[in-house]
Motif scaffolding. Structure first.
Motif, mmCIF file in Angstrom:
data_model
loop_
_atom_site.group_PDB
_atom_site.id
_atom_site.type_symbol
_atom_site.label_atom_id
_atom_site.label_comp_id
_atom_site.label_asym_id
_atom_site.label_seq_id
_atom_site.Cartn_x
_atom_site.Cartn_y
_atom_site.Cartn_z
ATOM 1 N N SER A 157 38.677 43.707 49.237
ATOM 2 C CA SER A 157 38.697 42.340 48.133
ATOM 3 C C SER A 157 40.131 41.811 48.320
ATOM 4 O O SER A 157 40.369 40.550 48.277
ATOM 5 C CB SER A 157 38.381 42.890 46.617
ATOM 6 N N ILE A 164 40.731 38.060 49.322
ATOM 7 C CA ILE A 164 41.452 36.855 48.461
ATOM 8 C C ILE A 164 42.675 36.407 48.938
ATOM 9 O O ILE A 164 42.627 35.192 48.737
ATOM 10 C CB ILE A 164 41.630 37.734 46.996
ATOM 11 N N LEU A 188 42.603 29.933 45.738
ATOM 12 C CA LEU A 188 42.491 30.632 44.418
ATOM 13 C C LEU A 188 43.774 30.577 43.434
ATOM 14 O O LEU A 188 44.913 30.774 43.995
ATOM 15 C CB LEU A 188 42.091 32.319 44.501
ATOM 16 N N GLN A 227 41.632 33.172 38.691
ATOM 17 C CA GLN A 227 40.542 33.335 39.490
ATOM 18 C C GLN A 227 40.459 34.395 40.568
ATOM 19 O O GLN A 227 39.406 34.925 40.862
ATOM 20 C CB GLN A 227 40.260 32.054 40.334
ATOM 21 N N HIS A 258 39.573 37.754 38.734
ATOM 22 C CA HIS A 258 38.141 37.486 38.128
ATOM 23 C C HIS A 258 37.343 38.110 39.335
ATOM 24 O O HIS A 258 36.275 38.622 39.296
ATOM 25 C CB HIS A 258 37.881 36.288 37.705
ATOM 26 N N LEU A 259 37.679 37.406 40.684
ATOM 27 C CA LEU A 259 36.617 37.683 41.757
ATOM 28 C C LEU A 259 36.867 39.315 42.259
ATOM 29 O O LEU A 259 35.813 39.715 42.538
ATOM 30 C CB LEU A 259 37.528 36.965 42.880
ATOM 31 N N SER A 294 34.746 41.013 39.860
ATOM 32 C CA SER A 294 33.238 40.857 40.198
ATOM 33 C C SER A 294 32.710 41.613 41.523
ATOM 34 O O SER A 294 31.520 42.413 41.474
ATOM 35 C CB SER A 294 33.158 39.304 40.456
ATOM 36 N N ASN A 295 33.692 41.672 42.424
ATOM 37 C CA ASN A 295 33.493 42.527 43.697
ATOM 38 C C ASN A 295 33.292 43.984 43.310
ATOM 39 O O ASN A 295 32.170 44.504 43.814
ATOM 40 C CB ASN A 295 34.507 42.300 44.812
#
Length: 672
Positions: free
Chosen positions: A108, A112, A145, A149, A152-153, A156-157
């Motif tokens: 991730s 990102i 990003l 953000q 948050h990503l 979520s992952n």
């Protein structure tokens, strides 16, 4: 051979003028339509003959540049070291219960950072520049990003692959979220530089019209949008289309049109004053003015300089012509000189009418306003006439362009014309001509030469004044050059001041009843020679005082090839032989111009009028007819027509009646 030389002298300048104007001849066709926003399209349907872009108006471009100048696109440098450091720290962490998901967290992080992370809410721009290595690429800001953000990503992952309900808390607890930082370093200096260059990136076009597409229909109102398309079509037409036929036809048309212009010029001179065609200097000057005016008109049209043509002082051509020629010839030549402007310039009809009015005003009023502060007033009057014409044409939707700019250019044109007029004195020297201003100066009786004549030969001076008034009046009546006539009359007897007592009007009283008689006891041949000598003496004095040739011609022609009649007859009465008649002839030549013929007649009429015994209209009529008839063999080679001669005779009869009119005999005063 002389005939051939004459043709060469006359034809060579015309050929040179023809070549100059041909080289300046426009090489492209003029846009054949006139239009204005808010008016009706009066032509047939206009269909595009070629593809062309719709050009933005200057206002649109300035507006877009203004908007773009306020829009700053941030510039970032991608920092790979930050990425490596963050991932290394994640891999080195003891994540406890999140340990099974280390690979997911590292993956991730890589995804990102691949997108790019920047500080939250740094700039509201919709685009950003990101430099990776040596290459910078523009990306939509939505694809980059912000730190919030990115975190948050990551959450979520991890939630998508784990069963934890408190992933966000765990990431914060172990400090994983804090390892997500900005890997895009903001470059403030480059961002500022790009902000200054951005307005130049505004596209000058806003659309495209294909060949065969309808642009505007007949009867359609020309809206702002239609006007913009028409302006774009016109610009492409002027820049690219050119002449659609073979270039040979273009050259042939130029050859013919320039020939027609020159033919009109020669015909104008012929019908207005055919005698000028024999004066090479005058023809050369007129040709120079015509060529200069036409060349400027053609070159301005060829270079498509638009409204700058309003600034050209075309009225100066009228003033320069007026300096040497009569008003009717000046106006006719000036109008012919403006024909290229009428035919080839954009809005040629408007320009032609504007400058015709300006030239007419200059021709009519300049004699009255050619000195001192009145010249400034003259400029304003010329400008006022041109401005009034321009406003009238604008109201009729004939004139186009920016009103304020055109008016300012017309003001410059009017003042430039008057300011440049003094160059006429250079032309006097170059072409050997005499301007009206110079003739006025010569006619000033306070000049040193005329004052010397008055002092040495007062009777001759008074005679010259009377002849000048008489000749000027007669010249005005037939449209001759009255200024030249007056100057010629004042100087025609200049030679008499070398030997004033030789002439009866200067005989000096010795006492109340005795006077000096110069010719008493002298033989007629010597007396005739002394009298006739005033012609050659006059030429010498005039040459010494730099009197112009056109004025000196009156000295040579005022007696022509006549005889000193009184002494010739006296010689014959004394038994002299007619074979010696040449001894009594003036050393002059016959008049060739109408002005010279008028002066000869007026000179004889004024001198002989002092012998009149009877003063009545009948006596004056018979007297003038007799004098004129006696001069017919002298003036028969001049340009004075019989009709003009009759007018001159009528003027002289009236003039004598006004001078010698009967006066009331007042009763003797009986009061002591």
């Amino acid at each position: 051979m002389n005939k051939v030389s004459e043709y060469i002298r006359f034809g060579a300048p015309i050929l040179l003028s023809w070549l100059i104007l041909l080289l300046a001849f426009p090489r492209t066709a003029n846009f054949p339509y006139n239009y204005k926003k808010g008016t009706t399209w009066k032509y047939d349907n206009l269909v595009s003959q070629f593809d062309f872009p719709i050009l933005k108006t200057q206002e649109q471009i300035l507006k877009e540049r203004s908007e773009m100048s306020n829009l700053i696109i941030p510039y970032y440098r991608y920092n790979d070291e930050i990425v490596k450091s963050s991932i290394s720290k994640v891999q080195a962490m003891d994540l406890h219960e999140l340990e099974p998901y280390t690979a997911v967290i590292v993956s991730s992080f890589k995804n990102i950072y691949k997108k790019g992370v920047r500080i939250d809410a740094e700039n509201g721009s919709s685009m950003v520049y990101i430099q990776k290595g040596k290459r910078a690429t523009k990306y939509p800001a939505s694809e980059v990003l912000q730190i919030t953000q990115a975190r948050h990503l990551l959450t979520s992952n991890l939630e998508s692959v784990s069963s934890f309900s408190n992933v966000d808390s765990l990431l914060r607890q172990y400090g994983v979220s804090d390892l997500i930082v900005s890997n895009l370093v903001y470059d403030e200096q480059v961002t500022a530089q790009l902000a200054g260059e951005t307005p130049n990136d505004v596209s000058p076009t806003s659309g495209f019209i294909a060949s065969g597409q309808l642009i505007v229909s007949k009867g359609e109102i020309v809206t702002a949008e239609v006007e913009q398309i028409l302006d774009s079509y016109k610009a492409e037409f002027n820049n690219s289309v050119g002449y659609s036929r073979s270039r040979i036809f273009l050259w042939l048309s130029g050859i013919v049109i320039i020939f027609v212009f020159l033919a009109l010029l020669i015909l104008t001179i012929f019908f207005e004053d055919s005698a000028l065609l024999k004066d090479g200097r005058s023809v050369l000057f007129i040709l120079m003015i015509f060529t200069l005016t036409s060349f400027v008109s053609l070159i301005m049209a060829r270079l498509k300089l638009g409204q700058f043509i309003f600034m050209v002082p075309f009225t100066l051509a009228a003033l320069w012509l007026k300096a040497f020629f009569k008003n009717s010839l000046t106006f006719a030549v000036y109008a012919v000189s403006l024909l290229p402007l009428l035919m080839f310039a954009h809005s040629g009809l408007s320009l032609f009418l504007i400058f015709i009015v300006g030239g007419a005003i200059a021709i009519i009023y300049y004699d009255k306003m050619n000195r001192g502060w009145k010249q400034f007033l003259m400029s304003l009057i010329i400008f006022g006439g041109m401005l009034g014409t321009y406003v009238a044409l604008r109201l009729l939707d004939i004139a186009t362009g920016s009103s304020v700019q055109s008016i300012l250019f017309l003001l410059v044109s009017a003042f430039s014309a008057v300011a440049l007029y003094p160059l006429i004195y250079i032309f006097e020297r170059l072409f050997g001509l005499v301007s009206n201003s110079r003739l006025i100066e010569l006619s000033d009786t306070s000049t040193s030469l005329l004052r010397e004549l008055e002092k040495k030969a007062p009777g001759t001076f008074q005679h010259s004044l009377q002849v000048a008034n008489m000749a000027e009046t007669a010249g005005r009546a037939i449209g001759a050059n009255h200024l030249l006539l007056r100057a010629g009359a004042l100087y025609h007897d200049l030679g008499k001041m070398n030997n004033p007592q030789c002439f009866i009007e200067n005989e000096t009283l010795v006492s109340e009843n005795t006077e000096i008689k110069y010719h008493e006891g002298q033989n007629p041949i010597q007396s005739a020679r002394d009298i006739a000598r005033h012609v050659t003496d006059g030429l010498e004095i005039a040459e010494k005082n730099h009197i112009p040739s056109v004025v000196k011609d009156f000295i040579v022609t005022h007696h022509g090839k006549a005889y000193v009649g009184y002494f010739y007859n006296k010689y014959l009465e004394q038994g002299g032989s007619p074979e010696n008649a040449s001894l009594f002839m003036y050393d002059g030549r016959k008049p060739v111009t109408k002005e010279q013929a008028i002066l000869m007649i007026c000179d004889s009429v004024e001198a002989a009028s002092r012998t009149l015994k009877t003063h009545s209209p009948e006596a004056y009529s018979a007297f003038v007819e007799k004098i004129t008839q006696g001069k017919m063999n002298q003036i028969n080679e001049s340009m004075l027509t019989l009709g003009e001669l009759n007018v001159v005779k009528d003027v002289l009869k009236t003039y004598l009646a006004q001078i010698y009119h009967e006066r009331i005999i007042y009763p003797r005063n009986k009061i002591n």
